[in-house]
Every structure is written in C-alpha cells, then in structure tokens.
Design a protein around this motif. Sequence first.
Motif, PDB file in Angstrom:
ATOM      1  N   UNK A  34       1.014  -1.356   0.177  1.00 37.23           N
ATOM      2  CA  UNK A  34      -0.021  -0.118  -0.251  1.00 37.23           C
ATOM      3  C   UNK A  34       0.727   1.195  -0.182  1.00 37.23           C
ATOM      4  N   UNK A  35       2.052   1.268  -0.325  1.00 34.46           N
ATOM      5  CA  UNK A  35       3.085   2.319  -0.458  1.00 34.46           C
ATOM      6  C   UNK A  35       3.640   2.677  -1.808  1.00 34.46           C
ATOM      7  N   UNK A  36       3.431   1.755  -2.824  1.00 29.27           N
ATOM      8  CA  UNK A  36       3.742   2.092  -4.159  1.00 29.27           C
ATOM      9  C   UNK A  36       3.135   3.182  -4.511  1.00 29.27           C
ATOM     10  N   UNK A  37       3.904   3.989  -5.293  1.00 29.92           N
ATOM     11  CA  UNK A  37       3.549   5.478  -5.757  1.00 29.92           C
ATOM     12  C   UNK A  37       2.843   5.143  -7.278  1.00 29.92           C
ATOM     13  N   UNK A  38       3.152   4.134  -8.018  1.00 27.21           N
ATOM     14  CA  UNK A  38       2.714   3.887  -9.132  1.00 27.21           C
ATOM     15  C   UNK A  38       1.449   3.165  -9.194  1.00 27.21           C
ATOM     16  N   UNK A  39       0.671   3.430 -10.357  1.00 30.41           N
ATOM     17  CA  UNK A  39      -0.386   2.630 -10.815  1.00 30.41           C
ATOM     18  C   UNK A  39      -0.610   1.900 -11.929  1.00 30.41           C
ATOM     19  N   UNK A  40       0.583   1.894 -12.755  1.00 31.50           N
ATOM     20  CA  UNK A  40       0.938   1.260 -14.010  1.00 31.50           C
ATOM     21  C   UNK A  40       2.309   0.757 -14.219  1.00 31.50           C
ATOM     22  N   UNK A  41       2.598  -0.388 -14.664  1.00 36.21           N
ATOM     23  CA  UNK A  41       3.806  -0.721 -14.965  1.00 36.21           C
ATOM     24  C   UNK A  41       4.137  -1.138 -16.489  1.00 36.21           C
TER      25      UNK A  41
END
Length: 230
Positions: A34-41
């Motif tokens: 719940x701390x990753x700043x990305x929403x798409x890789x």
Amino acid sequence: MNPLLLSGHGISIDVNKAHLTIKQKESVMEFEPHSIPYDYIIVNGHYGSISFEAMRWLSKHDISIALLNWSGSLLSTAVSQETLNAQLKVKQYEKYLNPESRLYIASQIVKQKVRSSLGLLKALSDFYDIDFSTINKEIERANYNNINSLMMYEGRIALAYWSELTKIFNSLAKNVHFEGRKNLSYSWNMNASDPINALLNYGYAILESMVRKDINTIGLDVSIGYLHEI
C-alpha cells in the motif's frame, strides 16, 4: 496515471517478505504494501522475469502490467481488478467520435507537422538552394474546415517538402537517383528501393517505436487516429 517504465535487460519483479522488489541492472526498488506510488507498470525490455507472487501483489494493489515489444507496440497486458486507464480511453474515444474535437486535434497535428517540415527546410537553406514558393503558397491556402481538406493539405505540403529534399539528396549522391517516397507499386515506399529510402525507413521505424511506447505508457489506445481513420 503515474506509470513506471522499466527498460533494458535483466529486469526482475518479485516479492520478498511482503515487499515488492524490482531489480533493473544495478538498481533495486522496494515497495511496502500500500505504499507504491505507481498505478501502472510498463516493461520495455528483454530477458527478465516476474513471479506469480509479484503478479498477485500487483493485482491486489490494482496495478496493471503492460509488456511492449521491440517496436514499442503493446504485446500483452496483465490487467488489474480495476482498469485505472479505462476512463482515459473513454475520453479518447469520445474525442474521436465528436467531429469538432477530432477536427481540432487533427488540425493541431497537421500544423505541427507543417511547422517541423518548414523548420527543417529553413535550416537546410543555409547550405542549399531551396525554393519555398510552392510550400508557402500551400500554407497560404490552407483549409482546416474538415478532415478531408486537412489530409489534402497535408499531402500537398508533403509533395513540396519531398521535392526539395529530393534535389538535395541527388546533389549529394548523384548515383543513387532518389525519386522520393513513392514508387510504381506503393504510395508509401515501405520496401526501400535505394539507400536513402532504406535510411529513412530505418529512422521512421525508430521514431514510430518511440511514439508507440509513449502512447502505451500514457495508457491511450494506439489504434485511434484523429487525422487518418482507425
């Protein structure tokens, strides 16, 4: 959207003690739940790996994965439970279906292309004799009223543009006999008939791959054309 672009060789995505770990060459990125700043890789690389556990971790965080091939085209996707770029695609389709919006976007594309073409010819005019009369005449009678007029205008500018470049190429390499970007079989010479066209095709292929990669990175649908048809 806030995408993360991974490019190069040896990319690995895994989970270690509930933390997502992304390795790329010498760099390592680690994200707590719940701390990753990305929403798409977006993965634009070869010879890498992703574990099933990493795919589950990303799916639970509603993060989609896109795999691009060497040309920048979308090869495959692993979509999260909720597609975050769906609204963006819907807006893109709405703009295409709206005649006024489509015409505006198409006109901006053509205007920028004409500016770039004219800019290159002006830069080359410091070294070569270039006739601007035809292209300037076409610019003066530009018609932005509808898509068909735009395409015809773009085509006339392209003819004048390539006419001047053809003179330059043939003055530099008389034995090549460059006749432009057309031949008897194709309106666009994708099968190079001379070294100059081969170089142009190579350059355009690189440029196209860069554009496709950027479009896919943003999350737009690359198949939607505002000037030309779908």
